[in-house]
Each structure stands twice: as structure tokens, then as C-alpha cells.
Design an enzyme around this catalytic site. Structure first.
Site, short mmCIF file in Angstrom:
data_model
loop_
_atom_site.label_atom_id
_atom_site.label_comp_id
_atom_site.label_asym_id
_atom_site.label_seq_id
_atom_site.Cartn_x
_atom_site.Cartn_y
_atom_site.Cartn_z
N ALA A 23 0.77 -1.25 0.00
CA ALA A 23 0.00 0.00 0.00
C ALA A 23 0.80 1.30 0.00
O ALA A 23 0.35 2.30 -0.56
CB ALA A 23 -0.95 0.00 1.19
N ALA A 24 1.99 1.35 0.64
CA ALA A 24 2.68 2.64 0.80
C ALA A 24 3.12 3.19 -0.56
O ALA A 24 3.44 2.41 -1.45
CB ALA A 24 3.90 2.47 1.70
N PRO A 25 3.07 4.51 -0.74
CA PRO A 25 2.75 5.55 0.25
C PRO A 25 1.27 5.87 0.37
O PRO A 25 0.91 6.77 1.11
CB PRO A 25 3.51 6.76 -0.29
N GLY A 26 0.41 5.15 -0.34
CA GLY A 26 -1.02 5.32 -0.10
C GLY A 26 -1.79 6.02 -1.21
O GLY A 26 -2.96 6.37 -1.00
N SER A 27 -1.19 6.21 -2.37
CA SER A 27 -1.91 6.88 -3.47
C SER A 27 -3.20 6.14 -3.80
O SER A 27 -4.28 6.73 -3.87
CB SER A 27 -1.07 6.91 -4.74
N LYS A 28 -3.04 4.83 -4.00
CA LYS A 28 -4.20 4.04 -4.44
C LYS A 28 -5.13 3.77 -3.27
O LYS A 28 -6.34 3.71 -3.44
CB LYS A 28 -3.71 2.75 -5.10
N ASP A 52 -0.36 -4.00 -6.25
CA ASP A 52 0.53 -3.12 -7.02
C ASP A 52 1.94 -3.46 -6.55
O ASP A 52 2.43 -2.91 -5.57
CB ASP A 52 0.16 -1.66 -6.73
N CYS A 79 4.74 -0.72 -12.67
CA CYS A 79 5.12 0.43 -13.49
C CYS A 79 6.37 0.04 -14.30
O CYS A 79 7.39 0.71 -14.22
CB CYS A 79 5.33 1.69 -12.66
#
Lengths: 164, 311
Positions: free
Chosen positions: B121-126, B187, B240
Site C-alpha cells: 500500500a505505501a505511500p497510499g496513493s491508491k 501493485d 510500473c
């Protein structure tokens, strides 16, 4: 989970200081205690009980902190409660907001709607966060590192892209 | 000034990305799009902000904005260098996010009644985007194994007013199987080739080529993400990077091991289809439904994603 008595204390504080209806807090948020901080997690979290055995690092966001005998609301608390906060709101222009962030304090003209203590600080665009009003001076209570990150390099925010 | 035509660094960039010449359509346009910085983009955080008010406030500061194919929350600000220094950022009204990074949550399509796991999860964009799509309802478990990244993740949850999220710290491939989620976002850590840019002399920038093989970890994460799904649930796998060994090959691995099915992604955003073969390897036909994002069709970083259902 926060004990019922402490939940009542939190709700009473938010009602008396900011005019937030008690049911808005208890209906929306499950309050959890860790050391001297109360955290708020959405009440709508489905089946939180069966997740209780997960090793949880944090749940929701810090809501209030106990400072000696008093409650101190966090910036995030005032942001999410702002639609229900009826008094002790301080509206600043963008220029005043930047001055508060840069200098850490700001002199205000007296306002009968605002009394000494913790206040919600806002600009026309949204809620800046928590402030402490003492004898006509507003003291910034937004976490220092967040303010420093914002101030660092703000002068260059409009630089043109390099000509490649 | 060096002659770009003869600079060895130009050869280095082309050498590195040239391995994808056969799979990236309009390869010359692709290389051209990599010149300069990744265009700045941000998401308006509707948990705290009124989008119209925020856009007006930014425009009144002389910041030119462009709409994007990702809808009314995502904006391009091509001349803005550091959105993190704006008052709107401090107030949690905007979140700096590449357009590519906004796609996996849109593909996963979180709903307010969902129970979602964000495995890396980090840094939390999604995570914060999904919380926004869920109107702060339902539940997100945001898992991040690296303890040093928890502060950034929690800071973003705080700043944006996200209250429907628990943070955990498991190694994703070992996340306990006692729980099931109806949606999972995975991700994964990757080689990050999608961040590569070409500098003024054709040199490779924004990306350091790594010898590390990520595919083993990626396969383990994807299989565990699938095993954490309820029957009928869905997940989105994303990276990415352009490397098919970290993309199609990883999804193909899952399709061979589990009752998984690649689903179409019903979004209207420029993309290319996933690959079914590369350098002698053949992947499942349904991988055509996966998305490859290239910077010459979407002004952002290179990206890959596949939506997968548990049958």
C-alpha cells in the site's frame, strides 16, 4: 475500543467546544484508545470484530489527544468534523494562512464567536487545521513536519519546466 | 554542449529501452515522449474538497490545468513543479498522483460496501483513492511490509481524512489466509522501468537499471492476493514497468495455477493490449485483455495492469 465513559467525555467536549452534535460522532465513528490518543475509525467498517486478530499497526486516524487533563483535537479530527462544527471557527485569508504557517502565530481582531482554546482554522478553500487561540493570538497546531514540508521550496512552485 | 547524435549516453537510453522496440507501437514517438519531466498531475480529494472550488482556487493562482481522460478528479498541471508546496496540498484537498497510478483503483471499481485489501500500500496513493471512491465507507486493509514506509502511508491517510482503513505490516506473500476480501489490489514492487525518462543528451534518467529479478516475488504476491479473494471476487495486478516477465508472465503463471480469469477493463483511457508472446515465451490468449500504458498515449509513467476474477 474506548470505554463508554470516555466516549461520552469526547462527545461532550466536541459538542461544548465546537457545537458538533453528539450523535454525529457516535453514529459515524468507532473510537479507539491507544496510550493518550483517541483514534477514529469509520462505524461502517464491516465486521471489524473478525479482523481483531490481525496484527494492526493503526486503525483510522488520530482524533484527539489527552494533554494533562484536557482534550486536544487533531487537525484531521477538525477536518473530518468540519461540516458539523458550528462555532470556534477562525476564517483566514490565504495571506494570513501563509503568515500563520511561516511565523507559527498570528494576531487576530477580537471575535465574539470565538473563545480562547482550540479552534478550527480555515481559508475560503478548506480547513487548514487546528489552532490554539490565547488572548487574541492564534498559535498554529498543525504538525510541524507537514508545515515545514509545505514551506520548503514554496518559492519555486511556479518554476517553468527546463528547456530541453 | 555535446552533440546528441553522437553522445554515448543516447546509445545507453536507446540500448536499454530498445529491447521493447518490437512491442511498443510508434517506438520513435514513445522515445520522444520520454524527453523532459513526467507531467505533474494530481487528484482532488473529494473526502475533504469541493472539486470546483479547488480547481478555481488553483487557476486563480495562475496555475494552468488540463482535464484528463481519468474523469473530473484527475488534473494535469504541466507547469507546476512542486504541488506539495501548495496550501491545497497541506489542507488535504489535493493528492499528487500520476495518471497511470490512478488507473488500478478505477479498474478495481471499489464500492462503499466492499472489503478491500491493498497488499502493497505505501505511500497510499491508491489506498486513499479507493477510500475516496468508497466515500470513506466499507473497509480497506492497507498492508505495507516495510515499517519505514508506514509513516508516509499513515501521514497520507491522516492528511486526506481517510477513516475506513486499517494499516497492517505483513509480508504480502505471507498475509494470513484466515481473512477473505471481495477485492484485492496488488501493485507489486517492480523494476520501475515506466519511470525512465530521456535527458537532454539522450541519457537515461529517473530510473536506475537493476539486476534484481522481481518476478519470483511478484508471482508469490499475486498468488497470495488471489488466495485471499472470496469466490466471485476480483483483483487488479499492476506494475510500473514494460518488462513482460514482470507483467504478462506473472499473470500467466497465476492462470496456470489457479481458477483465475482475466477480465476486460471497462474504462475509456488510451492503452495498448497485453501481449500473448514475447521472446519465445507464449502467454494465455486472455492476456490481450490486460492493459499496457505508454507515455506517448497517456502523459504519465509506463504501466501495466490486469483485472482478474476468481471463478
Amino acid at each position: 475500543m474506548l470505554a463508554d465513559e470516555e466516549t461520552n467525555q469526547v462527545c461532550t467536549y466536541l459538542r461544548e467546544r465546537f457545537g458538533v452534535p453528539q450523535e454525529e460522532v457516535s453514529r459515524r465513528y468507532c473510537l479507539l484508545a491507544r496510550k493518550r490518543t483517541v483514534w477514529a475509525l469509520s462505524r461502517e467498517v464491516r465486521d471489524p470484530a473478525d479482523l481483531a486478530t490481525l496484527k494492526i499497526v493503526s486503525a483510522g486516524i488520530p482524533f484527539l489527544r489527552k494533554v494533562q487533563r484536557w482534550w486536544k483535537p487533531t487537525t484531521s479530527c477538525l477536518r473530518i468534523l468540519s461540516p458539523w462544527i458550528r462555532f470556534n471557527r477562525v476564517l483566514l485569508s490565504r495571506g494570513e494562512a501563509w503568515r500563520l504557517l511561516r511565523e507559527g502565530r498570528l494576531s487576530l481582531t477580537p471575535d465574539s464567536q470565538v473563545s480562547d482554546g482550540y479552534v478550527l482554522v480555515e481559508t475560503p478553500e478548506g480547513v487548514l487545521g487546528c489552532g490554539l487561540l490565547l488572548k487574541g493570538t492564534l498559535h498554529n497546531q498543525i504538525p510541524k513536519h507537514e508545515v515545514q514540508n509545505t514551506l520548503r521550496g514554496m518559492e519555486t512552485q511556479h518554476s517553468e519546466p527546463p528547456d530541453l | 554542449m555535446k552533440d546528441p547524435g553522437t553522445s554515448p549516453s543516447l546509445v545507453q537510453a536507446l540500448d536499454f529501452l530498445g529491447v521493447y522496440r518490437d512491442i511498443i507501437p510508434d517506438f520513435r514517438g514513445f522515445m520522444e515522449a520520454l524527453r523532459g519531466e513526467i507531467p505533474t498531475s494530481f487528484r482532488v480529494n473529494t473526502l475533504l474538497a469541493d472539486p470546483d472550488k479547488v480547481i478555481k482556487a488553483l487557476e486563480s493562482q495562475g496555475i494552468p490545468l488540463q482535464a484528463t481522460p481519468l474523469g473530473e478528479w484527475f488534473w494535469l498541471a504541466p507547469t507546476l513543479r512542486s504541488p506539495g508546496h501548495l496550501l491545497e496540498h497541506l489542507m488535504g484537498l489535493i493528492y499528487t498522483q500520476t495518471l497511470s497510478s490512478g488507473l488500478p483503483p478505477l479498474a478495481l471499481d471499489p464500492a462503499p460496501t466492499d472489503r478491500i485489501l491493498d497488499l502493497c500500500a505505501a505511500p497510499g496513493s491508491k489506498t486513499t483513492q479507493m477510500a475516496q471512491m468508497m466515500a470513506n465507507r466499507g473497509l480497506i486493509v492497507a498492508n505495507e511490509p516495510v515499517q519505514g514506509r508506514h509513516a508516509a502511508l499513515e501521514g497520507n491517510l491522516r492528511r486526506l481524512g481517510v477513516v475506513n482503513t486499517l494499516v497492517t505490516g505483513y509480508h504480502g506473500q505471507n498475509f494470513p489466509l484466515r481473512w477473505r476480501f471481495n477485492k484485492v489490489l496488488v501493485d507489486v514492487p517492480c523494476s520501475g522501468e515506466g519511470n525512465a525518462r530521456v535527458g537532454p543528451w539522450g541519457e537515461l534518467r529517473g530510473f536506475r537499471p537493476m539486476r534484481r529479478d522481481f518476478s519470483r516475488l511478484q508471482k508469490a504476491l499475486l498468488v497470495r492476493a488471489f488466495d485471499l479473494l472470496e469466490e466471485g471476487g476480483s483483483l487488479v495486478y499492476s506494475t510500473c514497468t514494460y518488462n513482460p516477465r514482470e507483467n504478462e508472465a506473472v499473470v500467466d503463471h497465476l492462470l496456470r495455477l489457479r481458477p483465475a480469469e482475466v477480465l476486460p477493463i471497462p474504462l475509456d483511457v488510451p492503452h495498448e493490449a497485453g501481449l500473448t508472446h514475447w521472446r519465445g515465451e507464449t502467454y494465455h490468449e486472455s492476456l490481450r485483455l490486460a492493459w499496457r500504458i505508454y507515455p506517448h498515449s497517456l502523459p504519465s509513467v509506463g504501466f501495466f495492469m490486469a483485472k482478474i476474477a476468481r471463478r
